[in-house]
Write a protein that holds these residues in place. Structure first.
Motif, PDB file in Angstrom:
ATOM      1  N   PRO A   3      25.623  27.502  38.855  1.00 63.57           N
ATOM      2  CA  PRO A   3      25.921  28.380  39.994  1.00 63.57           C
ATOM      3  C   PRO A   3      24.666  28.740  40.794  1.00 63.57           C
ATOM      4  O   PRO A   3      23.595  28.980  40.224  1.00 63.57           O
ATOM      5  CB  PRO A   3      26.527  29.620  39.330  1.00 63.57           C
ATOM      6  N   THR A   4      24.813  28.796  42.093  1.00 59.61           N
ATOM      7  CA  THR A   4      23.696  29.123  42.986  1.00 59.61           C
ATOM      8  C   THR A   4      23.015  30.443  42.636  1.00 59.61           C
ATOM      9  O   THR A   4      21.780  30.524  42.638  1.00 59.61           O
ATOM     10  CB  THR A   4      24.181  29.145  44.446  1.00 59.61           C
ATOM     11  N   PRO A   5      23.762  31.515  42.320  1.00 59.20           N
ATOM     12  CA  PRO A   5      23.067  32.780  42.018  1.00 59.20           C
ATOM     13  C   PRO A   5      22.201  32.727  40.763  1.00 59.20           C
ATOM     14  O   PRO A   5      21.247  33.506  40.641  1.00 59.20           O
ATOM     15  CB  PRO A   5      24.216  33.785  41.857  1.00 59.20           C
ATOM     16  N   VAL A   6      22.517  31.821  39.838  1.00 64.65           N
ATOM     17  CA  VAL A   6      21.673  31.652  38.656  1.00 64.65           C
ATOM     18  C   VAL A   6      20.305  31.118  39.085  1.00 64.65           C
ATOM     19  O   VAL A   6      19.255  31.627  38.684  1.00 64.65           O
ATOM     20  CB  VAL A   6      22.325  30.703  37.629  1.00 64.65           C
ATOM     21  N   VAL A   7      20.333  30.090  39.937  1.00 60.68           N
ATOM     22  CA  VAL A   7      19.087  29.534  40.470  1.00 60.68           C
ATOM     23  C   VAL A   7      18.362  30.579  41.315  1.00 60.68           C
ATOM     24  O   VAL A   7      17.139  30.701  41.277  1.00 60.68           O
ATOM     25  CB  VAL A   7      19.369  28.270  41.315  1.00 60.68           C
ATOM     26  N   ALA A   9      28.189  33.847  34.888  1.00 55.03           N
ATOM     27  CA  ALA A   9      28.904  33.303  36.054  1.00 55.03           C
ATOM     28  C   ALA A   9      30.291  32.786  35.666  1.00 55.03           C
ATOM     29  O   ALA A   9      31.267  32.943  36.420  1.00 55.03           O
ATOM     30  CB  ALA A   9      28.082  32.182  36.683  1.00 55.03           C
ATOM     31  N   TYR A  10      30.379  32.205  34.475  1.00 55.32           N
ATOM     32  CA  TYR A  10      31.686  31.689  34.008  1.00 55.32           C
ATOM     33  C   TYR A  10      32.692  32.824  33.858  1.00 55.32           C
ATOM     34  O   TYR A  10      33.832  32.730  34.328  1.00 55.32           O
ATOM     35  CB  TYR A  10      31.498  30.954  32.675  1.00 55.32           C
ATOM     36  N   PHE A  11      32.267  33.898  33.227  1.00 51.32           N
ATOM     37  CA  PHE A  11      33.181  35.021  32.998  1.00 51.32           C
ATOM     38  C   PHE A  11      33.482  35.788  34.285  1.00 51.32           C
ATOM     39  O   PHE A  11      34.462  36.550  34.345  1.00 51.32           O
ATOM     40  CB  PHE A  11      32.622  35.963  31.936  1.00 51.32           C
ATOM     41  N   MET A  12      32.653  35.584  35.317  1.00 54.02           N
ATOM     42  CA  MET A  12      32.917  36.243  36.600  1.00 54.02           C
ATOM     43  C   MET A  12      33.627  35.309  37.576  1.00 54.02           C
ATOM     44  O   MET A  12      33.761  35.608  38.764  1.00 54.02           O
ATOM     45  CB  MET A  12      31.604  36.759  37.203  1.00 54.02           C
ATOM     46  N   GLU A  63      26.329  36.842  56.029  1.00 53.51           N
ATOM     47  CA  GLU A  63      26.833  38.039  56.683  1.00 53.51           C
ATOM     48  C   GLU A  63      26.795  39.293  55.817  1.00 53.51           C
ATOM     49  O   GLU A  63      26.346  40.347  56.243  1.00 53.51           O
ATOM     50  CB  GLU A  63      28.262  37.776  57.167  1.00 53.51           C
ATOM     51  N   VAL A  64      27.295  39.197  54.588  1.00 51.37           N
ATOM     52  CA  VAL A  64      27.375  40.378  53.741  1.00 51.37           C
ATOM     53  C   VAL A  64      26.833  40.071  52.355  1.00 51.37           C
ATOM     54  O   VAL A  64      26.789  38.928  51.923  1.00 51.37           O
ATOM     55  CB  VAL A  64      28.836  40.871  53.602  1.00 51.37           C
ATOM     56  N   THR A  65      26.403  41.126  51.685  1.00 46.11           N
ATOM     57  CA  THR A  65      25.925  40.972  50.311  1.00 46.11           C
ATOM     58  C   THR A  65      27.099  40.613  49.404  1.00 46.11           C
ATOM     59  O   THR A  65      28.140  41.276  49.424  1.00 46.11           O
ATOM     60  CB  THR A  65      25.280  42.279  49.825  1.00 46.11           C
ATOM     61  N   ASN A  66      26.933  39.563  48.619  1.00 43.26           N
ATOM     62  CA  ASN A  66      27.959  39.123  47.682  1.00 43.26           C
ATOM     63  C   ASN A  66      27.652  39.768  46.326  1.00 43.26           C
ATOM     64  O   ASN A  66      26.772  39.314  45.597  1.00 43.26           O
ATOM     65  CB  ASN A  66      27.930  37.593  47.584  1.00 43.26           C
ATOM     66  N   MET A  67      28.366  40.823  45.985  1.00 41.06           N
ATOM     67  CA  MET A  67      28.040  41.608  44.799  1.00 41.06           C
ATOM     68  C   MET A  67      28.223  40.797  43.510  1.00 41.06           C
ATOM     69  O   MET A  67      27.511  41.013  42.529  1.00 41.06           O
ATOM     70  CB  MET A  67      28.888  42.872  44.748  1.00 41.06           C
ATOM     71  N   THR A  68      29.163  39.860  43.515  1.00 43.16           N
ATOM     72  CA  THR A  68      29.337  39.005  42.335  1.00 43.16           C
ATOM     73  C   THR A  68      28.088  38.174  42.103  1.00 43.16           C
ATOM     74  O   THR A  68      27.574  38.084  40.979  1.00 43.16           O
ATOM     75  CB  THR A  68      30.557  38.076  42.508  1.00 43.16           C
ATOM     76  N   TRP A  69      27.594  37.580  43.182  1.00 40.91           N
ATOM     77  CA  TRP A  69      26.359  36.782  43.085  1.00 40.91           C
ATOM     78  C   TRP A  69      25.178  37.667  42.702  1.00 40.91           C
ATOM     79  O   TRP A  69      24.329  37.249  41.917  1.00 40.91           O
ATOM     80  CB  TRP A  69      26.087  36.090  44.418  1.00 40.91           C
ATOM     81  N   ILE A 117      16.494  30.152  28.715  1.00 40.31           N
ATOM     82  CA  ILE A 117      17.359  31.214  28.197  1.00 40.31           C
ATOM     83  C   ILE A 117      18.071  31.920  29.355  1.00 40.31           C
ATOM     84  O   ILE A 117      19.267  32.219  29.290  1.00 40.31           O
ATOM     85  CB  ILE A 117      16.540  32.224  27.367  1.00 40.31           C
ATOM     86  N   GLY A 118      17.325  32.173  30.443  1.00 39.69           N
ATOM     87  CA  GLY A 118      17.909  32.824  31.615  1.00 39.69           C
ATOM     88  C   GLY A 118      19.024  32.004  32.231  1.00 39.69           C
ATOM     89  O   GLY A 118      20.059  32.550  32.646  1.00 39.69           O
ATOM     90  N   VAL A 119      18.841  30.674  32.293  1.00 43.32           N
ATOM     91  CA  VAL A 119      19.879  29.789  32.838  1.00 43.32           C
ATOM     92  C   VAL A 119      21.140  29.858  31.985  1.00 43.32           C
ATOM     93  O   VAL A 119      22.261  29.956  32.513  1.00 43.32           O
ATOM     94  CB  VAL A 119      19.368  28.331  32.930  1.00 43.32           C
ATOM     95  N   VAL A 120      20.970  29.809  30.672  1.00 45.73           N
ATOM     96  CA  VAL A 120      22.122  29.851  29.761  1.00 45.73           C
ATOM     97  C   VAL A 120      22.881  31.174  29.903  1.00 45.73           C
ATOM     98  O   VAL A 120      24.114  31.193  30.062  1.00 45.73           O
ATOM     99  CB  VAL A 120      21.669  29.647  28.295  1.00 45.73           C
ATOM    100  N   VAL A 121      22.128  32.286  29.883  1.00 45.06           N
ATOM    101  CA  VAL A 121      22.769  33.601  30.011  1.00 45.06           C
ATOM    102  C   VAL A 121      23.433  33.743  31.385  1.00 45.06           C
ATOM    103  O   VAL A 121      24.561  34.246  31.501  1.00 45.06           O
ATOM    104  CB  VAL A 121      21.735  34.732  29.789  1.00 45.06           C
ATOM    105  N   GLY A 122      22.745  33.283  32.436  1.00 49.99           N
ATOM    106  CA  GLY A 122      23.304  33.357  33.784  1.00 49.99           C
ATOM    107  C   GLY A 122      24.548  32.501  33.937  1.00 49.99           C
ATOM    108  O   GLY A 122      25.532  32.910  34.587  1.00 49.99           O
TER     109      GLY A 122
END
Length: 432
Positions: A343-347, A209-212, A165-171, A200-205
């Protein structure tokens, strides 16, 4: 000096049968595992069966495929989505998963039968059914039709299941941090770090995601350290087999498309050496084995092809490493829970790039095979395939629904056969 030891601006490339030192192979294998994980684990979740069992059989299938193809095709075999529609229909009619497994088993045998036919008849008829004008378009569609899925997982409102429905800004923030990390690693880093941008991208993502607040380790804490894959023998049923069997041809078409993409990326015709028949046989027997003992059908994975295109690391040893890690995850409840917890947004952030590289590989086919679009047959083939594949049109044939790349492939076959017939009758108004 090994390609992995190059630290200058030289393009790093690791060939298909080139061995990689263990300490460098592990992170390279891990990023292949991360790339396929979200999609491959989603299938058993939808079927409500144990993902660790599926991971175990995916790993076994990958190693078996490498053996059948003589270690000449770098391909990870993950969980196939093509069988979901007929399987869900059967489940709504009261059939349990063990009975549905019989359809998977026979579908794998059908794969093997097609492989046998190709062994005796060769691949020329395949090339006529899928000329470059058709195959380039089909391969491009494989990447482009996944674009909404990537955008959905990245948090954008595109009507998908994760955030319809809406854009998830956190994701969006998490996915964009992941994507930008991968891009910057790819264009700025050198040496070994250049070829592990996804890891590297997975680790950073993951950290972002953890801090968010998008990571919950409760499932990891509750998981058992050691588990045994749940082996359940298939129960055979004729109705189930006949309902699932048509999906085989969609997966075969997808497999041929993936092999064409991989051939383009590694720079050699894998359909000739080790042969399309070996590739189909490896995938088919893996599907049969998985279906017989309690898992889902397997298929080559576009995500892993995207990883190879991005990193230029084509080593089958790295792919086999991912297969071994997948097997180990099948026995480790804690590790499986940790990776399933990505987390899904990382993928999603990673997929935005990976799916694009698949589409680009299809476009390369037009250039490398010098497709002449001044010829009507080429222009028509490519145009129709693009529109059919990307239009969202769905055609139901019994319990099987064809859409996207599967439907486009069927249309390509019909048009190619029609043009071949016109050539035989001598009524085409232009030469081949």
């Amino acid at each position: 000096m090994s390609d992995l030891e190059v630290s200058s601006n030289t393009v790093i490339k690791v060939d298909v049968q080139e061995k990689v030192p263990l300490l460098k192979a592990i992170p390279l294998s891990l990023q292949h595992l991360f790339a396929m994980f979200g999609a491959s684990v989603l299938v058993p979740i939808l079927f409500k069966i144990d993902p660790t069992t599926v991971l175990f059989f995916n790993g076994i299938g990958t190693l078996f495929y490498a053996f059948i193809t003589k270690g000449k095709i770098p391909a990870y075999l993950g969980s196939s989505f093509a069988y979901l529609a007929p399987s869900f229909l059967l489940m709504s009619q009261g059939y349990d998963f063990q009975t549905i497994q019989s359809g998977f088993f026979v579908s794998g045998l059908a794969f093997a039968l097609v492989a046998t036919i190709i062994y005796f008849t060769g691949t020329k008829w395949i090339n006529k059914l899928f000329p470059p004008a058709a195959m380039g378009a089909i391969v491009t569609i494989i990447g482009l039709e996944l674009a909404p899925t990537a955008a959905d997982m990245a948090g954008f409102a595109v009507g998908g299941s994760n955030n319809p429905e809406v854009t998830n800004m956190t994701w969006v923030i998490i996915s964009m941090v992941t994507l930008v990390t991968v891009i910057l690693c790819n264009v700025l880093l050198r040496g070994f770090l250049k070829i592990i941008p996804i890891l590297i991208g997975v680790v950073v993502g993951y950290i972002t995601a953890y801090f968010m607040g998008e990571v919950n380790f409760e499932a990891v804490q509750k998981a058992n350290l050691f588990v045994v894959p749940a082996i359940k023998l298939a129960k055979f049923d004729t109705t189930v087999i006949m309902s699932i069997l048509p999906a085989t041809f969609v997966v075969i078409a997808e497999h041929i498309g993936h092999l064409k993409v991989t051939s383009s990326i590694v720079g050699r015709d894998l359909a000739q050496d080790p042969g399309l028949h070996r590739s189909l046989l490896g995938d088919g027997l893996s599907t049969a084995f998985s279906g017989l003992f309690g898992s889902v059908p397997t298929t080559t994975y576009g995500e892993n092809i995207g990883v190879m295109a991005l990193t230029k690391v084509y080593s089958v040893y790295v792919i086999c490493g991912a297969g071994i890690l997948s097997i180990l995850l099948g026995f480790s409840g804690t590790l499986s829970a940790l990776i399933i917890n990505i987390p899904t947004p990382v993928v999603g952030g990673i997929s935005l790039l990976l799916f694009g590289t698949i589409a680009t590989s299809g476009l390369r086919t037009f250039i490398e095979d010098q497709v002449d679009f001044s010829k009507s047959r080429n222009l028509i083939l490519t145009s129709i395939i693009f529109i059919i594949g990307l239009s969202g049109i769905t055609v139901a044939i019994g319990p099987v629904s064809l859409s996207g790349m599967g439907l486009a492939t069927m249309v390509a076959i019909i048009l190619s056969l029609l043009f071949m017939l016109f050539d035989k009758l001598g009524i085409m108004n232009e030469p081949q």
